[in-house]
Scaffold this motif. Structure first.
Motif, PDB file in Angstrom:
ATOM      1  N   PRO A  30       0.777  -1.147  -0.008  1.00 19.29           N
ATOM      2  CA  PRO A  30       0.019  -0.033   0.010  1.00 19.29           C
ATOM      3  C   PRO A  30       0.850   1.208  -0.104  1.00 19.29           C
ATOM      4  CG  PRO A  30      -0.794  -1.582   1.623  1.00 19.29           C
ATOM      5  CD  PRO A  30       0.377  -2.204   0.980  1.00 19.29           C
ATOM      6  N   HIS A  31       2.088   1.359   0.510  1.00 24.08           N
ATOM      7  CA  HIS A  31       2.868   2.388   0.681  1.00 24.08           C
ATOM      8  C   HIS A  31       3.788   2.816  -0.798  1.00 24.08           C
ATOM      9  CE1 HIS A  31       1.777   2.737   4.718  1.00 24.08           C
ATOM     10  NE2 HIS A  31       2.339   1.479   4.899  1.00 24.08           N
ATOM     11  N   ASN A  32       3.652   1.603  -1.535  1.00 24.49           N
ATOM     12  CA  ASN A  32       4.354   1.883  -2.974  1.00 24.49           C
ATOM     13  C   ASN A  32       3.476   0.935  -3.774  1.00 24.49           C
ATOM     14  OD1 ASN A  32       6.063   2.036  -4.962  1.00 24.49           O
ATOM     15  ND2 ASN A  32       7.875   1.676  -3.953  1.00 24.49           N
ATOM     16  N   LYS A  33       2.685   1.431  -4.513  1.00 28.83           N
ATOM     17  CA  LYS A  33       1.746   0.720  -5.345  1.00 28.83           C
ATOM     18  C   LYS A  33       2.745   0.147  -6.702  1.00 28.83           C
ATOM     19  CE  LYS A  33      -2.282   1.039  -3.316  1.00 28.83           C
ATOM     20  NZ  LYS A  33      -2.732   0.278  -2.555  1.00 28.83           N
ATOM     21  N   ASN A  34       3.736   0.643  -6.949  1.00 28.66           N
ATOM     22  CA  ASN A  34       4.676   0.131  -7.941  1.00 28.66           C
ATOM     23  C   ASN A  34       5.540  -1.246  -7.531  1.00 28.66           C
ATOM     24  OD1 ASN A  34       4.052   1.770  -9.945  1.00 28.66           O
ATOM     25  ND2 ASN A  34       5.343   3.621  -8.817  1.00 28.66           N
ATOM     26  N   THR A  35       5.466  -1.553  -6.289  1.00 28.70           N
ATOM     27  CA  THR A  35       5.944  -2.681  -5.774  1.00 28.70           C
ATOM     28  C   THR A  35       5.245  -3.824  -5.883  1.00 28.70           C
ATOM     29  OG1 THR A  35       7.744  -1.330  -4.633  1.00 28.70           O
ATOM     30  CG2 THR A  35       7.575  -3.733  -3.896  1.00 28.70           C
ATOM     31  N   LEU A  36       5.503  -4.980  -6.639  1.00 23.81           N
ATOM     32  CA  LEU A  36       4.724  -6.283  -6.431  1.00 23.81           C
ATOM     33  C   LEU A  36       5.566  -7.128  -5.645  1.00 23.81           C
ATOM     34  CD1 LEU A  36       3.832  -6.715 -10.250  1.00 23.81           C
ATOM     35  CD2 LEU A  36       2.442  -5.774  -8.549  1.00 23.81           C
ATOM     36  N   VAL A  37       4.710  -8.048  -4.735  1.00 20.93           N
ATOM     37  CA  VAL A  37       5.191  -8.998  -3.868  1.00 20.93           C
ATOM     38  C   VAL A  37       4.726 -10.468  -4.538  1.00 20.93           C
ATOM     39  CG1 VAL A  37       5.464 -10.130  -1.493  1.00 20.93           C
ATOM     40  CG2 VAL A  37       5.189  -7.804  -1.950  1.00 20.93           C
ATOM     41  N   THR A  38       5.556 -11.268  -4.816  1.00 21.50           N
ATOM     42  CA  THR A  38       5.064 -12.593  -5.511  1.00 21.50           C
ATOM     43  C   THR A  38       5.499 -13.746  -4.615  1.00 21.50           C
ATOM     44  OG1 THR A  38       6.864 -12.838  -6.904  1.00 21.50           O
ATOM     45  CG2 THR A  38       4.948 -11.622  -7.869  1.00 21.50           C
ATOM     46  N   LYS A  39       4.487 -14.769  -4.794  1.00 20.75           N
ATOM     47  CA  LYS A  39       5.041 -15.880  -3.877  1.00 20.75           C
ATOM     48  C   LYS A  39       4.585 -17.119  -4.601  1.00 20.75           C
ATOM     49  CE  LYS A  39       6.311 -18.252  -0.359  1.00 20.75           C
ATOM     50  NZ  LYS A  39       6.792 -19.440  -1.182  1.00 20.75           N
ATOM     51  N   SER A  40       5.348 -18.050  -4.705  1.00 18.75           N
ATOM     52  CA  SER A  40       5.210 -19.447  -5.493  1.00 18.75           C
ATOM     53  C   SER A  40       5.563 -20.571  -4.338  1.00 18.75           C
ATOM     54  CB  SER A  40       6.126 -19.314  -6.576  1.00 18.75           C
ATOM     55  OG  SER A  40       7.503 -19.801  -6.158  1.00 18.75           O
ATOM     56  N   ASP A  41       5.554 -21.625  -4.963  1.00 14.93           N
ATOM     57  CA  ASP A  41       5.828 -22.906  -4.059  1.00 14.93           C
ATOM     58  C   ASP A  41       7.392 -22.842  -3.637  1.00 14.93           C
ATOM     59  OD1 ASP A  41       6.744 -23.424  -6.277  1.00 14.93           O
ATOM     60  OD2 ASP A  41       5.866 -25.553  -6.297  1.00 14.93           O
ATOM     61  N   LEU A  42       8.177 -21.817  -4.094  1.00 15.68           N
ATOM     62  CA  LEU A  42       9.599 -21.577  -3.667  1.00 15.68           C
ATOM     63  C   LEU A  42       9.489 -21.193  -2.136  1.00 15.68           C
ATOM     64  CD1 LEU A  42      11.122 -20.096  -6.784  1.00 15.68           C
ATOM     65  CD2 LEU A  42      11.167 -22.664  -6.145  1.00 15.68           C
ATOM     66  N   SER A  43      10.673 -21.360  -1.445  1.00 19.39           N
ATOM     67  CA  SER A  43      10.696 -20.810  -0.296  1.00 19.39           C
ATOM     68  C   SER A  43      10.819 -19.397   0.175  1.00 19.39           C
ATOM     69  CB  SER A  43      11.740 -21.458   0.689  1.00 19.39           C
ATOM     70  OG  SER A  43      13.019 -21.290  -0.026  1.00 19.39           O
ATOM     71  N   SER A  44      11.158 -18.786  -1.104  1.00 21.04           N
ATOM     72  CA  SER A  44      11.316 -17.192  -0.828  1.00 21.04           C
ATOM     73  C   SER A  44      10.275 -16.368  -1.734  1.00 21.04           C
ATOM     74  CB  SER A  44      12.580 -16.864  -1.605  1.00 21.04           C
ATOM     75  OG  SER A  44      12.820 -17.317  -2.951  1.00 21.04           O
ATOM     76  N   LEU A  45      10.040 -15.116  -1.524  1.00 21.76           N
ATOM     77  CA  LEU A  45       9.160 -14.339  -2.089  1.00 21.76           C
ATOM     78  C   LEU A  45       9.914 -13.220  -2.856  1.00 21.76           C
ATOM     79  CD1 LEU A  45       8.093 -14.862   0.922  1.00 21.76           C
ATOM     80  CD2 LEU A  45       6.332 -13.253   0.306  1.00 21.76           C
ATOM     81  N   HIS A  46       9.403 -12.825  -3.783  1.00 11.13           N
ATOM     82  CA  HIS A  46      10.155 -12.089  -4.726  1.00 11.13           C
ATOM     83  C   HIS A  46       9.313 -10.606  -4.824  1.00 11.13           C
ATOM     84  CE1 HIS A  46      11.652 -15.686  -5.936  1.00 11.13           C
ATOM     85  NE2 HIS A  46      12.665 -15.193  -6.078  1.00 11.13           N
ATOM     86  N   LEU A  47      10.221  -9.439  -4.826  1.00  8.47           N
ATOM     87  CA  LEU A  47       9.699  -8.149  -4.932  1.00  8.47           C
ATOM     88  C   LEU A  47      10.213  -7.643  -6.430  1.00  8.47           C
ATOM     89  CD1 LEU A  47      10.722  -6.904  -1.493  1.00  8.47           C
ATOM     90  CD2 LEU A  47       8.459  -6.700  -2.365  1.00  8.47           C
ATOM     91  N   PHE A  48       9.047  -7.063  -6.947  1.00  3.87           N
ATOM     92  CA  PHE A  48       9.325  -6.362  -8.453  1.00  3.87           C
ATOM     93  C   PHE A  48       9.052  -4.954  -8.377  1.00  3.87           C
ATOM     94  CE2 PHE A  48       8.884 -10.937  -9.220  1.00  3.87           C
ATOM     95  CZ  PHE A  48       9.854 -11.065 -10.389  1.00  3.87           C
ATOM     96  N   ASP A  49       9.940  -4.162  -8.871  1.00  4.50           N
ATOM     97  CA  ASP A  49       9.573  -2.556  -9.047  1.00  4.50           C
ATOM     98  C   ASP A  49       9.242  -2.435 -10.260  1.00  4.50           C
ATOM     99  OD1 ASP A  49       9.485   0.085  -9.144  1.00  4.50           O
ATOM    100  OD2 ASP A  49      11.457   0.438  -8.655  1.00  4.50           O
ATOM    101  N   ILE A  50       7.898  -2.110 -10.411  1.00  3.02           N
ATOM    102  CA  ILE A  50       7.374  -2.052 -11.838  1.00  3.02           C
ATOM    103  C   ILE A  50       7.240  -0.571 -12.277  1.00  3.02           C
ATOM    104  CG2 ILE A  50       5.920  -4.170 -11.748  1.00  3.02           C
ATOM    105  CD1 ILE A  50       3.410  -2.224 -11.275  1.00  3.02           C
ATOM    106  N   SER A  51       7.699   0.410 -11.511  1.00  7.05           N
ATOM    107  CA  SER A  51       8.141   1.696 -11.789  1.00  7.05           C
ATOM    108  C   SER A  51       8.780   2.213 -13.245  1.00  7.05           C
ATOM    109  CB  SER A  51       8.337   2.567 -10.746  1.00  7.05           C
ATOM    110  OG  SER A  51       9.675   2.406 -10.460  1.00  7.05           O
ATOM    111  N   THR A  52       9.793   1.010 -13.584  1.00  4.19           N
ATOM    112  CA  THR A  52      10.403   1.237 -14.656  1.00  4.19           C
ATOM    113  C   THR A  52      10.240   0.378 -15.694  1.00  4.19           C
ATOM    114  OG1 THR A  52      12.440   0.006 -13.697  1.00  4.19           O
ATOM    115  CG2 THR A  52      12.487   2.634 -13.272  1.00  4.19           C
ATOM    116  N   THR A  53       9.362  -0.699 -15.352  1.00  4.52           N
ATOM    117  CA  THR A  53       9.119  -1.687 -16.368  1.00  4.52           C
ATOM    118  C   THR A  53       8.472  -1.023 -17.745  1.00  4.52           C
ATOM    119  OG1 THR A  53       8.705  -3.204 -14.528  1.00  4.52           O
ATOM    120  CG2 THR A  53       7.908  -4.018 -16.760  1.00  4.52           C
ATOM    121  N   THR A  54       9.025  -1.756 -18.773  1.00 10.34           N
ATOM    122  CA  THR A  54       8.390  -1.467 -19.948  1.00 10.34           C
ATOM    123  C   THR A  54       8.261  -2.367 -20.758  1.00 10.34           C
ATOM    124  OG1 THR A  54      10.655  -1.119 -21.213  1.00 10.34           O
ATOM    125  CG2 THR A  54       9.897   0.856 -20.240  1.00 10.34           C
TER     126      THR A  54
END
Length: 120
Positions: A30-54
């Motif tokens: 909520p504090h940064n709508k350009n950050t996506l948090v993803t979770k799969s069946d892996l043990s780690s989570l991933h953050l993606f900054d979509i502010s610079t994504t094209t």
């Protein structure tokens, strides 16, 4: 006869996850709508900054951070994931009864180690 027009919405971009694993949950912070948090069946989570994504760089985009702390094979498709509504937190639970909490801003200020702030 149905004469209604169907709405055609184009995809803005496509991001491939690490190891191209299934994605079970996606949240924004909520504090940064350009950050996506993803979770799969892996043990780690991933953050993606979509502010610079094209469109041209989205498929090669790497996570801006990897959140670690869950044991291998502790996360499955039925894990818990949430973000803080008042704080820039990410919370994740696993099948071993472990809840991890990361303070995203504190991790960024500390150099992004990705280790949980709290591990109960």
């Amino acid at each position: 006869e149905d004469n209604s027009a169907s709405l055609n919405i184009s995809t803005l971009f496509r991001i491939n996850t690490p190891q191209k694993t299934e994605v079970n949950k996606i949240y924004t912070i909520p504090h940064n709508k350009n950050t996506l948090v993803t979770k799969s069946d892996l043990s780690s989570l991933h953050l993606f900054d979509i502010s610079t994504t094209t469109t041209s760089n989205s498929q090669n985009q790497r996570p801006s951070a990897t959140l670690t702390g869950h044991e291998e094979e502790a996360c499955e498709s039925n894990f818990a994931l949430d973000t803080g509504s008042q704080q820039p937190w990410v919370l994740s639970g696993d099948k071993n009864g472990v809840i991890l909490l990361w303070d995203i801003e504190a991790n960024v200020r500390a150099g992004g180690g990705g280790q949980p702030e709290v591990n109960y």
